[in-house]
Motif scaffolding. Structure first.
Motif, short mmCIF file in Angstrom:
data_model
loop_
_atom_site.label_atom_id
_atom_site.label_comp_id
_atom_site.label_asym_id
_atom_site.label_seq_id
_atom_site.Cartn_x
_atom_site.Cartn_y
_atom_site.Cartn_z
N MET A 133 0.80 -1.23 0.00
CA MET A 133 0.00 0.00 0.00
C MET A 133 0.83 1.27 0.00
O MET A 133 0.30 2.37 0.14
CB MET A 133 -0.97 0.00 1.17
N ASP A 134 2.12 1.09 -0.18
CA ASP A 134 3.01 2.25 -0.27
C ASP A 134 3.45 2.41 -1.73
O ASP A 134 4.61 2.70 -2.02
CB ASP A 134 4.23 2.01 0.66
N SER A 135 2.49 2.21 -2.64
CA SER A 135 2.83 2.22 -4.07
C SER A 135 2.64 3.62 -4.65
O SER A 135 1.91 4.44 -4.08
CB SER A 135 1.92 1.25 -4.83
N GLU A 136 3.27 3.86 -5.80
CA GLU A 136 3.20 5.17 -6.44
C GLU A 136 1.75 5.59 -6.70
O GLU A 136 1.33 6.71 -6.44
CB GLU A 136 3.97 5.10 -7.76
N GLN A 137 0.99 4.62 -7.19
CA GLN A 137 -0.40 4.91 -7.56
C GLN A 137 -1.25 5.28 -6.34
O GLN A 137 -1.96 6.29 -6.34
CB GLN A 137 -0.97 3.65 -8.24
N ARG B 69 -4.33 0.99 -12.47
CA ARG B 69 -3.82 -0.36 -12.68
C ARG B 69 -4.49 -1.43 -11.82
O ARG B 69 -4.18 -2.60 -11.92
CB ARG B 69 -2.30 -0.39 -12.46
N ASP B 70 -5.42 -1.01 -10.97
CA ASP B 70 -6.06 -1.98 -10.07
C ASP B 70 -7.27 -2.63 -10.74
O ASP B 70 -7.93 -1.99 -11.57
CB ASP B 70 -6.56 -1.28 -8.80
N TYR C 159 -12.32 1.31 -7.13
CA TYR C 159 -13.22 2.46 -7.24
C TYR C 159 -13.09 3.32 -5.98
O TYR C 159 -13.38 2.87 -4.88
CB TYR C 159 -14.67 2.01 -7.43
N MET C 160 -12.65 4.56 -6.17
CA MET C 160 -12.24 5.38 -5.03
C MET C 160 -13.25 6.48 -4.70
O MET C 160 -13.91 7.04 -5.58
CB MET C 160 -10.89 6.05 -5.33
N TYR C 161 -13.29 6.78 -3.42
CA TYR C 161 -14.06 7.92 -2.89
C TYR C 161 -13.04 8.79 -2.16
O TYR C 161 -12.49 8.37 -1.14
CB TYR C 161 -15.10 7.47 -1.88
N GLU C 162 -12.77 9.97 -2.69
CA GLU C 162 -11.76 10.84 -2.08
C GLU C 162 -12.40 12.19 -1.80
O GLU C 162 -12.92 12.83 -2.72
CB GLU C 162 -10.59 11.00 -3.06
#
Ligand code: SAM
Length: 211
Positions: A17-21, A190-191, A197-200
């Motif tokens: 979870m420490d990935s660039e994306q 890439r996922d 699907y993100m909620y930000e």
């Protein structure tokens, strides 16, 4: 809590979870934090620490998994931010009502068993002008992907230590009484769509005045 949850999962999450994306989203959200004092629920292994802006001086990190907090120790000692750790569930927060300036969660609402309780607690402890910053994955916007999420959820729950694929994050936040003042939804490039699907966004407790 068994060996898998306490040792394997913290190690796996810290690495994956420490990935660039993923960090693009962290950076984007956390750069908006204007407060000095923050409560982060589901603190995990402390990956967010490097993304907080300079105005953030003190963080109370809460997590239910002591293995995660152990994995966070090095990042905490290397951080300029004063970090205080509390090992407990955020389904009940150890703060007075209307006492907290800002709450942050990233990739956490998927995993909290009684997530509605955690949101009610965030609502309770936030000051009237307080803000809740969130970056979460959840129920997608396409019916086919949603169906897949519902079908695969029990498997995800087992291997990913209680993580749910199919929570409608914005509805859960709104049901707590918090008011979402900004939000964007997007798929992580890439996922697989079922996890990407993100909620930000940002939610507030108080009535519209100084949004
Ligand atoms: C996928 S990890 C994300 C960690 C971190 N927020 C990040 O962005 O890297 C989910 C975290 O939520 C924590 N968690 C799950 N249920 C919790 C609860 N009831 N109260 C507090 N933390 C919880 C887990 O222990 C884990 O650290």
């Amino acid at each position: 809590m068994g060996f898998y949850s306490k040792v394997i999962i913290p190690y796996f999450y810290d690495f994956s979870m420490d990935s660039e994306q993923i960090n693009k989203g962290r950076q984007n959200l956390l750069s908006k934090v204007t407060e000095e004092n923050v409560v982060e629920i589901g603190f995990g292994t402390g990956i967010n620490l490097k993304f907080y802006p300079e105005n953030v001086k003190h963080i109370i990190g809460i997590d239910a998994n002591e293995g995660m907090l152990k994995q966070a120790e090095k990042k905490i000692s290397n951080s300029k931010i004063r970090v205080q750790i509390i090992h407990q569930s955020s389904e009940k927060l150890p703060f007075e009502e209307n006492s907290i300036d800002a709450v942050v969660s990233t990739y956490t609402l998927c995993s909290i068993k009684h997530v509605e309780s955690a949101l009610r607690e965030i609502f309770r402890v936030l000051k009237p002008e307080g803000r809740y910053y969130f970056l979460e994955h959840g129920l997608a916007d396409k019916p086919f992907t949603q169906q897949l999420q519902h079908i695969l959820n029990p498997i995800q729950n087992i291997w990913a230590d209680g993580c749910n694929l199919n929570r409608n994050i914005s509805s859960i936040i709104a049901e707590s009484g918090l008011r979402i003042i900004e939000m964007k939804n997007y798929y992580m490039k890439r996922d697989p769509k079922i996890v990407g699907y993100m909620y930000e966004g940002i939610a507030k407790k108080g009535i519209a005045k100084n949004d």
